[in-house]
Design a protein around this motif. Sequence first.
Motif, short mmCIF file in Angstrom:
data_model
loop_
_atom_site.label_atom_id
_atom_site.label_comp_id
_atom_site.label_asym_id
_atom_site.label_seq_id
_atom_site.Cartn_x
_atom_site.Cartn_y
_atom_site.Cartn_z
N ARG A 112 -0.64 11.35 -3.57
CA ARG A 112 0.94 11.17 -3.43
C ARG A 112 1.80 12.43 -4.35
O ARG A 112 2.99 12.12 -4.44
CB ARG A 112 1.28 9.95 -3.73
CG ARG A 112 0.73 8.60 -2.95
CD ARG A 112 1.11 8.89 -1.60
NE ARG A 112 0.89 7.58 -0.64
CZ ARG A 112 0.81 7.68 0.71
NH1 ARG A 112 0.96 8.73 1.51
NH2 ARG A 112 0.52 6.60 1.38
N PRO B 100 3.13 12.30 2.13
CA PRO B 100 4.12 11.25 1.48
C PRO B 100 3.82 10.11 2.20
O PRO B 100 3.22 9.78 3.22
CB PRO B 100 5.43 11.97 1.97
CG PRO B 100 5.08 12.81 3.09
CD PRO B 100 3.67 13.31 2.78
N GLU B 101 4.29 9.09 1.38
CA GLU B 101 4.40 7.79 2.18
C GLU B 101 5.04 7.52 3.28
O GLU B 101 4.84 6.47 4.02
CB GLU B 101 5.07 6.62 0.90
CG GLU B 101 3.57 5.88 0.26
CD GLU B 101 4.13 5.28 -0.85
OE1 GLU B 101 4.34 4.04 -1.07
OE2 GLU B 101 4.33 5.92 -2.17
#
Length: 473
Positions: free
Chosen positions: A347, A356-357
């Motif tokens: 991350r 990315p989340e």
Amino acid sequence: MATFRKLTRKVCMALNLCRCRRRFLLICSPCFVLLPVYIYVSVVLTYAMTHGTSVARPMLPLRFIATGLRFTEDLAPHPEEHFWKTELDNGALWNFLQHIKDRRYNPILKQKLDSAEGLGDGERSTGKESGGSCNPDYEISNAIPDYEMLTTQMKDFVVSMHCRDYPLILEPLDVCDDGPLAKTRAPLLFLAIKTQSANFENREAIRKTWGRSGNVMGRENEGGLVRRIFLLGMSKDLLVEDKLTFESKMHGDIIQWDFADTFFNLTLKDVLFWDWFSRRCPHARFIFKGDDDVFIRTPAILDYLLAEEKNVTNVTNFTNVTSSVSMQTKMDDFIVGDVINNAAPLRSNQTKYFVPESFYKGMYPSYPGGGGVVYSGSLALKLSQVSKRVHLFPIDDVYVGMCLQRIGVSPIHHPAFLTFDFPLDEPKDPCANHTVLLVHKRSPKDVFRLWSETLTPSPECRNATLRVERGDA
Ligand SMILES: *[C@@H]1O[C@H](CO)[C@@H](O)[C@H](O)[C@H]1NC(C)=O
Ligand SMILES: *[C@@H]1O[C@H](CO)[C@@H](O)[C@H](O)[C@H]1NC(C)=O
Ligand SMILES: *[C@@H]1O[C@H](CO)[C@@H](O)[C@H](O)[C@H]1NC(C)=O
Ligand SMILES: *[C@@H]1O[C@H](CO)[C@@H](O)[C@H](O)[C@H]1NC(C)=O
Ligand SMILES: *[C@@H]1O[C@H](CO)[C@@H](O)[C@H](O)[C@H]1NC(C)=O
């Protein structure tokens, strides 16, 4: 007198009748007793058959449900909720898109979805991945709230992730036989090496060492036919591309597709290679797929693979189940390498692996490190099929793990695949170079030295065996 006699006869007849009736009663009374029981049983059975469960017990819910057990006195413990998720994953783009695909190909839900009512929310609205044009899809940025904050490579990936139809630019013509002898003359090992246009030196080293095309002897075995191919996208340097075209004419071992050869486009090399392989070399028994900066001990790999095949055959003969069939299925799903378990997405946007989340949530499935992995040709055919149901993912080896997961195959870990080089804390072994199947990373110069060491090991290393898992690890 006569009347009396008549009377007695009548009485006697009546008595006889009575006797008969009594006998009848004696014989049939069990029938009368059993009749209600019989009627009761048939009524209950009919009821149970039409209602699917017996009268006295609570009815099972119509659909089988999972997660969380419920205990009742009458039923075995049974799960309470669906074991697949019904709500769409809205948090991360990849998960969202993939959820739709997974649901479409869920064998249980499939029929429901096919019948009109279905659970088909969202299916139609995002059906643009196959067929359509390969123009960048900028609208998709609306689906990622922090799109503007993403790294350039992530942005590039997202707007082009719907496309995998890139035309071939360079292609070798006769790597594999495609005539009537295609099967008997199929390679034992097919080397598919990821490289980039500018890496001329790496390719040259590989051609002259571990990637030699032709019959290759094992160390303990007869070996077999080895073929080699390099997998490339496009660079921006026209001069380099010209040189590559020349190189392709010289060696006939280049496959190049028309996409930008970037890190996040490596997955395209998997899916496009599987597709090419299914058409051009489907009978090859094993595939090595890896980087152009690794060293592999090809003769040792051949030994290992032949032993592995033999092992399966022996086991099958021993247990004596229809041998050819189960041997087939066993090697069908064979994949070995440096398996990484329980990995999570990185991350931090400082690494090239950053995801990315907003794009991917959750852990990664088990996957063999992309530095080098070996799998059976038949598994490649399966991967080619299943990859059509798995959205492209920016990290190529993770993507292979995602595909394996969907065909239900677990990769085999082998400690002699050193995709992260030798552990630094390991005591020095003078024969260490003779205990590996693969080691990353090695320069072209190292590769030449390692190859001559492999061909003519020093006497004390001649007996070296493959690395095993270290006990203290
Ligand atoms: C990387 O992340 C930091 C903090 O999250 C952010 O400030 C920076 O703009 C990001 N860099 C790029 C290139 O996205
Ligand atoms: C992958 O290649 C395509 C076609 O050249 C390009 O449009 C896209 O930006 C590339 N993706 C990445 C992540 O570089
Ligand atoms: C295996 O099966 C074959 C044919 O069904 C039979 O002839 C043979 O004896 C069996 N071998 C063993 C070891 O059971
Ligand atoms: C193993 O090979 C490397 C070259 O890649 C070399 O530097 C090293 O000295 C070798 N190890 C031994 C013990 O010979
Ligand atoms: C290698 O193996 C052979 C036969 O198995 C044995 O005679 C020889 O001593 C071994 N050499 C070393 C260096 O261990």
